[in-house]
Design a protein around this motif. Structure first.
Motif, short mmCIF file in Angstrom:
data_model
loop_
_atom_site.label_atom_id
_atom_site.label_comp_id
_atom_site.label_asym_id
_atom_site.label_seq_id
_atom_site.Cartn_x
_atom_site.Cartn_y
_atom_site.Cartn_z
N GLY A 78 0.81 -1.21 0.00
CA GLY A 78 0.00 0.00 0.00
C GLY A 78 0.84 1.26 0.00
N ARG A 79 1.95 1.21 0.73
CA ARG A 79 2.86 2.36 0.76
C ARG A 79 3.51 2.57 -0.62
NH1 ARG A 79 8.30 3.86 -0.25
NH2 ARG A 79 8.67 5.78 0.93
N GLU A 80 3.86 1.47 -1.29
CA GLU A 80 4.48 1.58 -2.61
C GLU A 80 3.50 2.14 -3.63
OE1 GLU A 80 7.65 1.14 -3.55
OE2 GLU A 80 8.07 0.93 -1.41
N VAL A 81 2.23 1.75 -3.53
CA VAL A 81 1.20 2.30 -4.43
C VAL A 81 1.14 3.82 -4.28
CG1 VAL A 81 -1.28 2.44 -4.84
CG2 VAL A 81 -0.19 0.22 -4.57
N MET A 82 1.14 4.28 -3.04
CA MET A 82 1.07 5.73 -2.79
C MET A 82 2.32 6.43 -3.31
SD MET A 82 0.68 7.69 0.89
CE MET A 82 2.30 7.12 1.44
N ALA A 83 3.49 5.81 -3.11
CA ALA A 83 4.75 6.46 -3.48
C ALA A 83 4.91 6.61 -4.99
CB ALA A 83 5.91 5.65 -2.92
N ARG A 84 4.22 5.81 -5.78
CA ARG A 84 4.39 5.84 -7.23
C ARG A 84 3.44 6.81 -7.93
NH1 ARG A 84 5.39 -0.51 -8.98
NH2 ARG A 84 6.79 -1.05 -7.27
N TYR A 95 -2.92 6.72 1.55
CA TYR A 95 -2.37 5.40 1.86
C TYR A 95 -3.46 4.33 1.89
CZ TYR A 95 -0.09 1.64 4.44
OH TYR A 95 0.40 0.43 4.81
N GLY A 96 -4.58 4.67 2.48
CA GLY A 96 -5.62 3.67 2.71
C GLY A 96 -6.33 3.20 1.46
N LEU A 97 -6.48 4.09 0.47
CA LEU A 97 -7.24 3.73 -0.72
C LEU A 97 -6.56 2.61 -1.50
CD1 LEU A 97 -9.12 6.28 -2.87
CD2 LEU A 97 -7.90 4.43 -3.98
N GLY A 98 -5.27 2.78 -1.76
CA GLY A 98 -4.54 1.75 -2.49
C GLY A 98 -4.42 0.47 -1.69
N THR A 99 -4.21 0.60 -0.38
CA THR A 99 -4.08 -0.58 0.48
C THR A 99 -5.37 -1.39 0.49
OG1 THR A 99 -2.55 0.66 1.91
CG2 THR A 99 -3.49 -1.36 2.81
N SER A 140 -0.22 -6.79 -8.70
CA SER A 140 -1.41 -5.96 -8.50
C SER A 140 -1.03 -4.56 -8.05
CB SER A 140 -2.34 -6.62 -7.47
OG SER A 140 -2.70 -7.91 -7.89
N MET A 141 0.05 -4.45 -7.28
CA MET A 141 0.52 -3.15 -6.81
C MET A 141 0.79 -2.22 -7.99
SD MET A 141 3.93 -2.59 -4.51
CE MET A 141 4.98 -3.19 -5.85
N THR A 142 1.43 -2.75 -9.01
CA THR A 142 1.71 -1.94 -10.20
C THR A 142 0.42 -1.52 -10.90
OG1 THR A 142 3.82 -3.06 -10.51
CG2 THR A 142 2.90 -1.90 -12.42
#
Length: 265
Positions: A78-84, A95-99, A140-142
């Motif tokens: 989730g943190r990596e989704v936000m960082a990208r 943070y919460g939406l992607g997680t 899925s993160m990507t």
């Protein structure tokens, strides 16, 4: 066939290729040498630590430890989704939406795979649960990151179009539907390309690893087909869910476009 063990010298020689690439970047003034070396060092440290953690998990294969490991993986993903994302949602939503978009389909699909498809004994066997869950999350993160980034960037660029549609009487869902479809499509394209190229352009990682470990190629193919189906489904559900949640967050309860909920990285 036994797996050939690698020595520190073997890894050091392979690392020389990264050093050579960094030197070439410096010579050509690409400005990537620092990022390349830091990423390589980070990757090495992370994988070494993961190896130690997996050793503990394999020796203490209880459902509590497996659940703790899976939860930690979700939080990091989730943190990596936000960082990208160039423009992310402000506050806890960033943070919460992607997680959330990752957690729901990933947990559902890994339980389906373990309980119905693979059926190890016990069903939470870490040899199967952790690597499969990692592959689901990693891909899925990507998809979620790309989908959300496309959504927020396009909404920012086309805010006048969205607001004009709202003034014409369209609902928030109608006003952003085209952008949402394009964002979801962008999030799913990478995994679709991976499936199309698997076995022709590239040998996927899981299949390669099993073959190197001595598994029969036909058995490795079966597992790779299974994991590709699971990854594709998980990426699609996660990207669609993340994009829908993100598009809803762009509007308030009065259906006004709220780009003030976004912030630049």
């Amino acid at each position: 066939m036994n797996l050939i063990s690698l020595t520190p010298l073997d890894l050091g020689l392979a690392a020389l290729l990264i050093l050579a690439l960094a030197a070439l970047s410096l010579w050509l003034s690409l400005g990537l040498e620092r990022t390349l070396l830091v990423s390589a060092a980070r990757m090495t440290l992370q994988l070494w630590l993961v190896g130690l953690v997996l050793k503990v998990l394999f020796n203490n294969a209880t459902i509590g430890w497996i659940a703790l490991g899976a939860g930690f993986m979700i939080l990091v993903a989730g943190r990596e989704v936000m960082a990208r994302q160039q423009r992310r949602f402000a506050g806890v939503w960033g943070y919460g939406l992607g997680t959330l978009a990752l957690a729901v389909p990933s947990l559902t699909i890994i339980l389906l795979a373990l309980l119905v498809l693979v059926r190890p004994a016990p069903w939470y066997e870490p040899q199967y649960a952790i690597p499969m869950f990692g592959m689901l999350l990693g891909n899925s993160m990507t998809g979620v990151a790309v989908g959300l980034d496309r959504l927020t960037q396009t909404a920012w660029q086309q805010r006048s179009v969205i607001e004009a549609r709202l003034l014409l009487g369209q609902t928030w869902d109608q006003a952003i539907s085209d952008l949402r479809h394009e964002a979801a499509r962008a999030g799913m394209i990478p995994i679709i390309n991976s499936m199309a190229a698997a076995g022709v352009v590239s040998l996927p990682g899981m299949m390669t690893g099993q073959i190197l470990a001595g598994s029969p190629p036909t058995e490795a193919v079966k597992y790779q087909i299974l994991i590709m189906f699971l990854i594709a489904a998980n990426t699609g559900f996660a990207a669609l869910g993340g994009v829908w949640l993100g598009s809803r967050r762009l509007f308030d309860e009065r259906e006004r476009l709220r780009l003030d909920r976004l912030k630049n990285r």
